[in-house]
Scaffold this motif. Structure first.
Motif, PDB file in Angstrom:
ATOM      1  N   PRO A 227       0.811  -1.047  -0.007  1.00 48.23           N
ATOM      2  CA  PRO A 227       0.048  -0.018  -0.104  1.00 48.23           C
ATOM      3  C   PRO A 227       0.821   1.200  -0.009  1.00 48.23           C
ATOM      4  N   PHE A 229       0.193   5.934  -0.651  1.00 45.09           N
ATOM      5  CA  PHE A 229      -0.545   6.883  -0.565  1.00 45.09           C
ATOM      6  C   PHE A 229      -0.706   7.115  -2.273  1.00 45.09           C
ATOM      7  N   TRP A 230      -2.045   7.249  -2.617  1.00 44.09           N
ATOM      8  CA  TRP A 230      -2.243   7.273  -4.159  1.00 44.09           C
ATOM      9  C   TRP A 230      -3.267   8.575  -4.216  1.00 44.09           C
ATOM     10  N   GLU A 240       5.015  10.643   2.134  1.00 48.05           N
ATOM     11  CA  GLU A 240       4.503  11.205   3.225  1.00 48.05           C
ATOM     12  C   GLU A 240       4.665  12.764   3.004  1.00 48.05           C
ATOM     13  N   HIS A 380      -5.698  -1.767   1.865  1.00 51.12           N
ATOM     14  CA  HIS A 380      -5.826  -0.054   1.926  1.00 51.12           C
ATOM     15  C   HIS A 380      -5.604   0.464   3.256  1.00 51.12           C
ATOM     16  N   MET A 382      -1.746   1.190   5.872  1.00 51.22           N
ATOM     17  CA  MET A 382      -0.505   0.792   6.273  1.00 51.22           C
ATOM     18  C   MET A 382      -0.252  -0.122   7.489  1.00 51.22           C
ATOM     19  N   ILE A 458      -5.310   5.122   0.036  1.00 53.58           N
ATOM     20  CA  ILE A 458      -4.339   4.064   0.342  1.00 53.58           C
ATOM     21  C   ILE A 458      -4.571   3.040  -0.615  1.00 53.58           C
TER      22      ILE A 458
END
Length: 991
Positions: A227, A229-230, A240, A380, A382, A458
């Motif tokens: 996963p 961040f998308w 981040e 979806h 972390m 995510i």
């Protein structure tokens, strides 16, 4: 007197509030702002021309276009453009390196740039004045999505090749760089502006790939499916540092049930015949429930069974959260089992028939919000992914690059936006099967794409990552040795490290540095090793990274690799490197093998450039690239609002300097006002800017100009190279000011050493107001204006004024370089062509530190304070004083200020501002009836308090019988029409 004496007296209140600066002086004098006092035009009569009034061409203030033209003229005349190169070529024992964090090349210069660049320049100019060789190479961060989007505008990427996109992005970045560079030069920032660094230069990109290769060879860079961040709005993975958290984001939060298909063995024994039980979960992301693979619990928590109020359904929740759900349920199970007894339980997935998910322990489950049972979707989340890795759960992505459900989510959800209608559809599905217990709105902090300002999701993706976990401990170790200013920011630096398990460094864009990897056409296996990366690095160094798309594949692969594989079986990768990896490797491209003394950036770089630089440097060099970090806050409006065009509160630094269309609304303040604003601000909290702040800065500079004008005016015709008086021959009050000047210079040096430009300004203002304007200037004017031009007393005074002028000018030079050079052009004692910045820092001397000197003057000031307090609202010059001091140390000190028992022209009388002073060990018995008696004591500490003497004194003030001298206006004449003896002598010599 050979020892240094201590005193309990402060110099802060030496003048009585009712007294003006000229009460004991000739009326033909100048005020401290350099203007001629009104009395000078009428009161001196035939003697006016014999009074030495200040004269200088230095203007009291500059406004409008005159101010702008003068600043530009000073930059040209004083060689601002050549200063950096000059200091790099001179010999210096030490180097000072401030590494410039690259501003983003995607817009016009703004006040945030001004705050940052001017802060850096203040420090660089100080270090250069101190004799160090400054290393400062300005740079720009040139890649990334914002530039790509702005360059393409409404065209989008449709139908454009990567090379066409890159060309447009490069042109846009170059335009932004040109505008920003011109502004930085106008602000007086010292640098070689022809030798900057740019992250799109081939040599820079090559240095970056060398770091990449080193880290890859150590196993710190790897490819994986996990996963990230998308950003659906940008269609790329984000790190981040590329996130902004919106604290007002509104989500649809739900309470939902997962029926326990299999009770945990230990729990089954405890609940007996209660019946079927469901676990109750709470989530702010209902759209992730179709991807659920488990429900997690906290092993050390207690859990209870409760009954819904609206049905007979039994629910399992954390005991600690019973109060949260009591509006929905009532308490039922009296002896709560610990979380460890929940192991072995299996739940029925609420929306997918025949799918079962396990109850699993997880330490990330907290008791802050929710029910103490966490719905877990490894694809979806972390932390969810960490559970999946440990328990070997499936990680299937049900969301595409546009943020829509894929066919894996089922036909009811396919193609729906997960942040919109897809989320609502999942809630409806839960409601339809009876799993929805409650729906509510939840306002919370949620990550947004910092470029598009849209929420992210995510989702798992095959990306390139840096293994932060392997670097974290070493990063913390080296960070402990880094000085952090302010120290309170260290916790944030560590916190950002702690919450970052890995760093996704691949981006699905065209404008950036390509990741030098090739993929097998059939298997998708990456081809990357030291030979391929070294070869591509050399090509980038020679041709720039455009060659990744320009050259045929066989040219991108090195010969030794082509001997083993066919280029026909491979294709080049499409991903580019994260721009934080771009800028985070700047140490390798700019600093080479050295470490920077300091990085100076805004607090947003705590999780950005500071961290990416630290991690890459630790990976390659096992050390931090910086010895210190100076972290400043952001600029806001005077009302405390974030600046935005919609609010109309944006302050343009160009308008600040040059003025707006209506000068009455937006006057031209000039560069030095902008620099003063930066220096005076508390940069460690939010920095306000607006008309009130800028007007205050302008007024402060004008007050400073007035003081400088007074100093320059009284140095007219004085050459310190031939006419300066040796400190040992000076009047004590003059020696005392040198003593204060030395203390001032040391405090100013300490302030700048600590990045304390604001403290430097406060020291400057205190020195000018307390030590100069209210004290020294008010005392010396008679001697300065009315003594013979070449007398020892006047030359002594001028020597000190020249030292003060020089010291004050140098001390404010890092902040106000234009004003400092302007003063230097008018100051005496310099050869033509000399500039202030090429002549060094404040030149104070240890000789100025005289034992007993401070106590002699301050003891006299304490006596004067007693005298002034006895005549409130009256003129001190109209009184004759008799000072009685008991024999001892204080008497000896005060006696050094007056050789004769009674004098009208002694240093003691000058300090007392009286007509005449008599020093005695006993007051006369025949004092007149109108004598005003005051008394006090002065504490002297000898040798650090080993010897202490508290000496008493009395002062008798009697109205003088002398007449006012028509020339100097002191009460020292025998008749009103006759000059006093001192003035008669001067006039006689002049004839």
């Amino acid at each position: 007197i050979v020892a240094r004496w201590g005193t309990s007296v402060r110099r802060g209140a030496l003048l009585h509030p009712a007294l003006s600066f000229n009460t004991s002086r000739c009326q033909n004098v100048s005020s401290t702002d350099g203007t001629v006092h009104p009395a000078a035009a009428q009161g001196a009569g035939p003697y006016r021309d014999s009074v030495l009034l200040p004269r200088t061409e230095f203007p009291m203030k500059l406004t409008g276009q005159n101010l702008i033209d003068r600043e530009v003229q000073i930059q040209q005349e004083c060689g601002f453009a050549e200063l950096y190169s000059w200091q790099r070529e001179r010999k210096a024992k030490k180097e000072y390196c401030l590494h410039d964090g690259p501003p983003y090349a995607n817009g016009d210069p703004h006040v945030g740039h001004a705050l940052n660049k001017i802060l850096k320049d203040i420090q660089n100019r100080f270090e250069m004045l101190r004799g160090k060789q400054v290393h400062y190479v300005p740079g720009w961060d040139c890649h990334g999505l914002p530039i790509e989007l702005k360059a393409l505008g409404e065209l989008g990427t449709s139908g454009l090749s990567p090379l066409q996109i890159r060309q447009k992005a490069r042109e846009f970045a170059e335009g932004a760089i040109a505008r920003q560079r011109a502004a930085f030069q106008r602000w007086g920032v010292m640098a070689d502006w022809d030798k900057c660094y740019y992250t799109f230069d081939g040599t820079y990109e090559a240095a970056q790939l060398k770091v990449f290769q080193d880290m890859h060879s150590k196993g710190l860079i790897y490819q994986d499916y996990k996963p990230v961040f998308w950003s659906p709005s940008s269609r790329t993975a984000l790190a981040e540092a590329e996130l902004e958290y919106n604290p007002q984001h509104v989500s649809k939060a739900i309470y939902a049930t997962f029926a326990l298909a299999t009770l945990p063995p230990k729990m089954a024994e405890a609940v007996g015949e209660l019946g079927s039980i469901s676990v109750l979960v709470w989530t702010t992301q209902p759209w992730t429930i179709p991807a659920n693979q488990a429900v997690c619990f906290m092993p050390n928590a207690q859990y209870s069974v409760v009954k819904r109020r609206d049905s007979s359904q039994l629910l399992l929740v954390a005991t600690e959260h019973i109060n949260i759900v009591m509006s929905l349920c009532h308490f039922l199970f009296p002896s709560p089992p610990p979380g460890t007894e929940l192991e072995g339980g299996v739940c029925q997935h609420p929306t997918i028939p025949r799918k079962e998910v396990p109850l699993l322990p997880a330490n990330f489950v907290t008791m802050g919000k929710g029910t103490g049972l966490v719905h877990t979707a490894p694809a979806h989340g972390m932390e969810d992914y960490s559970v999946a890795s440990h328990f070997k759960l499936s990680v299937e992505c049900i969301v595409d690059e546009e943020g829509r459900f894929t066919e894996l989510a089922g036909p009811e959800l396919q193609s729906l936006s997960v942040m919109g209608e897809g989320n609502d559809a999942v809630i409806s599905m839960l409601k339809a099967v009876g799993s929805l217990v409650k729906e509510e709105e939840c306002v919370h902090s949620y990550p947004y794409d910092w470029r598009s300002k849209e929420p992210v999701v995510i989702r798992p993706s095959k990306q390139w990552f840096i293994d932060i976990a392997s670097l974290k401990d070493k990063a913390k170790e080296v960070l402990a040795k880094v000085r952090v200013i302010p120290e309170s920011a260290r916790g944030s630096l560590l916190a950002h490290l702690d919450r970052r398990p890995y760093w996704c460094i691949s981006r699905q864009r065209s404008w950036g540095v390509p990741i030098p990897v090739f993929y097998h056409k059939e298997t998708g296996e990456p081809l990357i090793n030291k030979h391929t990366v070294s070869h591509v690095t050399q090509l980038f160094s020679e041709k720039g990274s455009d060659c990744w798309w320009e050259l045929p594949l066989e040219s991108l692969l090195p010969p030794e690799v082509l001997k083993k594989v066919s280029h026909l079986n491979y294709e080049r990768g499409d991903d580019v490197l994260d721009i934080w990896f771009d800028s985070g490797t700047s140490w390798a491209a700019v600093l080479e093998d050295s470490r920077a003394d300091v990085y100076v950036e805004g607090k947003d770089q705590i999780g950005g450039w500071f961290q990416s630089s630290l991690l890459t440097s630790v990976a390659v060099q096992k050390r931090a690239p910086y010895k210190a970090l100076m972290i400043h806050d952001f600029v806001i409006s005077e009302k405390g609002e974030k600046m935005s065009k919609s609010l109309g509160n944006v302050v343009d630094p160009d308008t600040v300097i040059h003025g707006g269309e209506d000068p009455s609304v937006s006057p031209a303040y000039g560069v030095d006002v902008l620099r003063w604003w930066v220096a005076e601000s508390n940069v460690f909290s939010e920095v306000q800017i607006g008309p009130n702040v800028l007007n205050s800065a302008r007024d402060s500079i004008n007050k400073l100009r007035n003081t400088l004008k007074f100093l320059l005016g009284n140095l007219q015709g004085f050459d310190p190279r031939t006419q300066a008086v040796d400190p040992k021959e000076m009047h004590y009050i003059d020696q005392y000011l040198l003593h204060l000047l030395r203390n001032y210079s040391m405090k100013m040096t300490d302030a700048y050493n600590d990045f304390g430009a604001g403290r430097a300004i406060r020291l400057l203002q205190a020195f000018i107001t307390r030590d100069l304007s209210k004290f020294y200037f008010s005392i010396i004017k008679d001697r300065l204006y009315c003594d013979p031009e070449d007398s020892l007393g006047r030359r002594s005074c001028q020597t000190v004024l020249e030292e003060i002028l020089d010291g004050v000018t140098r001390s404010i030079a890092p902040i106000l370089p234009h004003l400092a050079e302007e003063v230097y052009l008018h100051a005496p004692g310099h050869n033509e062509g000399e500039t202030m910045f090429r002549s060094g820092w404040i030149k104070s001397s240890p000789v100025w530190r005289r034992p007993g000197l401070e106590e002699a003057v301050e003891g006299a000031c304490a006596i004067r304070d007693s005298f002034l307090s006895s005549i409130p609202g009256r003129n001190a010059a109209e009184y004759e004083l008799t000072i009685e001091i008991e024999p001892g140390l204080l008497f000896e000190l005060i006696e050094s200020l007056q050789d004769e028992p009674t004098s009208s022209y002694s240093q003691l009388t000058e300090l007392m501002m009286s007509s005449q002073t008599t020093l005695t060990s006993a007051l006369p018995r025949d004092l007149p009836a109108d004598a005003l008696i005051s008394n006090g004591s002065f504490l002297i500490n000898l040798e650090g308090g080993v010897i202490r003497e508290d000496s008493a004194y009395q002062v008798a003030a009697v109205p003088t019988s002398m007449a006012r001298c028509p020339r100097c206006r002191r009460y020292t004449s025998s008749s009103p029409d006759c000059p006093c003896p001192r003035c008669q002598t001067i006039l006689t010599r002049a004839q």
